[in-house]
Scaffold this active site. Structure first.
Site, mmCIF file in Angstrom:
data_model
loop_
_atom_site.group_PDB
_atom_site.id
_atom_site.type_symbol
_atom_site.label_atom_id
_atom_site.label_comp_id
_atom_site.label_asym_id
_atom_site.label_seq_id
_atom_site.Cartn_x
_atom_site.Cartn_y
_atom_site.Cartn_z
ATOM 1 N N GLN A 94 -1.342 -8.415 16.684
ATOM 2 C CA GLN A 94 -0.681 -7.288 16.032
ATOM 3 C C GLN A 94 -0.808 -6.046 16.896
ATOM 4 O O GLN A 94 -0.243 -5.005 16.574
ATOM 5 C CB GLN A 94 -1.341 -7.013 14.670
ATOM 6 C CG GLN A 94 -1.255 -8.173 13.710
ATOM 7 C CD GLN A 94 -2.168 -7.939 12.506
ATOM 8 O OE1 GLN A 94 -1.782 -7.331 11.520
ATOM 9 N NE2 GLN A 94 -3.393 -8.420 12.596
ATOM 10 N N HIS A 112 4.047 -7.060 16.685
ATOM 11 C CA HIS A 112 4.352 -5.677 16.303
ATOM 12 C C HIS A 112 4.837 -4.840 17.485
ATOM 13 O O HIS A 112 4.786 -3.615 17.436
ATOM 14 C CB HIS A 112 3.125 -5.016 15.666
ATOM 15 C CG HIS A 112 2.802 -5.557 14.304
ATOM 16 N ND1 HIS A 112 1.611 -5.329 13.653
ATOM 17 C CD2 HIS A 112 3.536 -6.326 13.450
ATOM 18 C CE1 HIS A 112 1.616 -5.934 12.469
ATOM 19 N NE2 HIS A 112 2.762 -6.554 12.333
HETATM 20 N N1 APR Z 1 -15.223 -6.118 16.129
HETATM 21 C C1 APR Z 1 -14.601 -6.821 15.155
HETATM 22 N N2 APR Z 1 -13.909 -6.249 14.163
HETATM 23 C C2 APR Z 1 -13.825 -4.906 14.154
HETATM 24 C C3 APR Z 1 -14.441 -4.099 15.137
HETATM 25 C C4 APR Z 1 -15.176 -4.762 16.150
HETATM 26 N N3 APR Z 1 -15.789 -4.087 17.126
HETATM 27 N N4 APR Z 1 -14.159 -2.793 14.837
HETATM 28 C C5 APR Z 1 -13.427 -2.789 13.725
HETATM 29 N N5 APR Z 1 -13.213 -4.066 13.294
HETATM 30 C C6 APR Z 1 -12.455 -4.523 12.143
HETATM 31 C C7 APR Z 1 -12.478 -3.569 10.969
HETATM 32 O O1 APR Z 1 -13.606 -3.859 10.153
HETATM 33 C C8 APR Z 1 -11.154 -3.892 10.267
HETATM 34 O O2 APR Z 1 -11.320 -4.959 9.335
HETATM 35 O O3 APR Z 1 -11.097 -4.587 12.551
HETATM 36 C C9 APR Z 1 -10.262 -4.378 11.412
HETATM 37 C C10 APR Z 1 -9.178 -3.394 11.824
HETATM 38 O O4 APR Z 1 -8.285 -3.230 10.754
HETATM 39 P P1 APR Z 1 -7.009 -2.262 10.856
HETATM 40 O O5 APR Z 1 -7.424 -0.932 11.378
HETATM 41 O O6 APR Z 1 -6.336 -2.312 9.538
HETATM 42 O O7 APR Z 1 -6.105 -2.934 11.993
HETATM 43 P P2 APR Z 1 -5.097 -4.151 11.885
HETATM 44 O O8 APR Z 1 -5.576 -5.156 10.894
HETATM 45 O O9 APR Z 1 -4.829 -4.595 13.275
HETATM 46 O O10 APR Z 1 -3.801 -3.438 11.318
HETATM 47 C C11 APR Z 1 -2.658 -4.209 11.107
HETATM 48 O O11 APR Z 1 -1.344 -2.291 10.571
HETATM 49 O O12 APR Z 1 -0.674 -0.070 10.918
HETATM 50 C C12 APR Z 1 -0.382 -1.417 11.126
HETATM 51 O O13 APR Z 1 1.061 -2.239 12.762
HETATM 52 C C13 APR Z 1 -0.243 -1.770 12.576
HETATM 53 O O14 APR Z 1 -0.777 -3.828 13.706
HETATM 54 C C14 APR Z 1 -1.247 -2.871 12.769
HETATM 55 C C15 APR Z 1 -1.413 -3.421 11.376
#
Ligand code: APR
Length: 235
Positions: A94, A112
């Protein structure tokens, strides 16, 4: 995971968490903002229509950040898996950064879109883009000034869904890494994989929203969990 017997086809979903340790901010920080902006402002077609300059500037900044970031141990471990795993493998990300590719992975799909790509709204061409768009450069294909970030915004159709669903239907193992499970359709991939009788594993800092769908959840930083899991798979 209790051994890899019977597993040939692997689908991996990655999210912002895998790039967090490379210095790229995740989306759902506690304040609900993405780099100080409400998501609707910078990640919807309506936001772009309302204030194109703000949105172009925002992605110009993201492009600079992506170019400055380096892959971390988790990206490198997946690249190792990609080169050594002789069954089917698809890394569905993503993320709009190119850290999987720069770590050496090749079987990667950006559902994405990509920060380093520009999309011409006049002729539909896409171009690798490392510079700015705020200054209104002409499309190298048609000459029109109609380039936008090649990012899938909320309300737009993610890329390559057919290929992803085909891979999920064949999957023996589905692994979700560093994603909150808040955004569909990616958040539903685990259910698709389960209905194809795949085993499901989550590697995340904390439990994701769809955590209950996974056979196993390992909690911790991706830079530790992913290399350890890849080592298990390949030995
Ligand atoms: N290692 C593993 N996991 C981690 C770490 C780390 N160092 N740091 C953060 N996380 C986890 C967080 O706990 C959270 O559950 O990664 C996740 C990130 O979540 P989001 O910020 O929601 O990102 P994502 O799931 O990629 O978002 C999905 O949302 O805004 C849209 O298009 C955008 O692709 C994106 C989509």
């Amino acid at each position: 995971m209790r051994g890899m017997a019977g597993i040939r086809n692997i689908v991996i979903l990655t999210g912002a968490g895998i790039s967090a340790e490379s210095g790229l901010r995740t989306f759902r920080a506690d304040d609900g903002l993405w780099e100080n902006h409400p998501v609707e402002q910078v990640a919807t077609p309506q936001g772009f229509r309302r204030d194109p300059e703000l949105v172009q500037r925002f992605y110009d900044e993201r492009r600079v950040n992506v170019l400055a970031a380096e892959p971390n141990a988790a990206h490198r471990a997946l690249a190792r898996l990609d080169s050594e795993w002789d069954g089917e493998l698809l890394i569905v990300t993503q993320n709009i950064d190119d850290l999987h590719e720069r770590a050496g992975a090749t079987r990667v799909l950006h559902m994405h879109g990509e920060a380093l790509s520009a999309w011409c709204l006049a002729c539909d061409a896409r171009h690798r883009w490392t510079g700015t768009l705020l200054d209104g450069p002409a499309c190298p294909t048609c000459g029109e000034i109609a380039l936008r970030p090649d990012i899938v915004w909320f309300g737009e159709m993610p890329y390559e869904m057919e290929r992803i669903f085909a891979a999920l239907a064949r999957a023996d193992l589905f692994v979700s890494i560093g994603t909150s499970g808040a955004v569909y359709p990616a958040a539903g991939f685990v259910q698709q994989a389960k209905s194809a009788r795949a085993r499901t594993l989550e590697l995340n800092l904390e439990r994701s929203q769809g955590s209950g769908w996974f056979d196993e959840s390992r909690l911790g930083p991706a830079s530790e969990l992913v290399p350890a899991w890849v080592e298990e798979v390949l030995t």
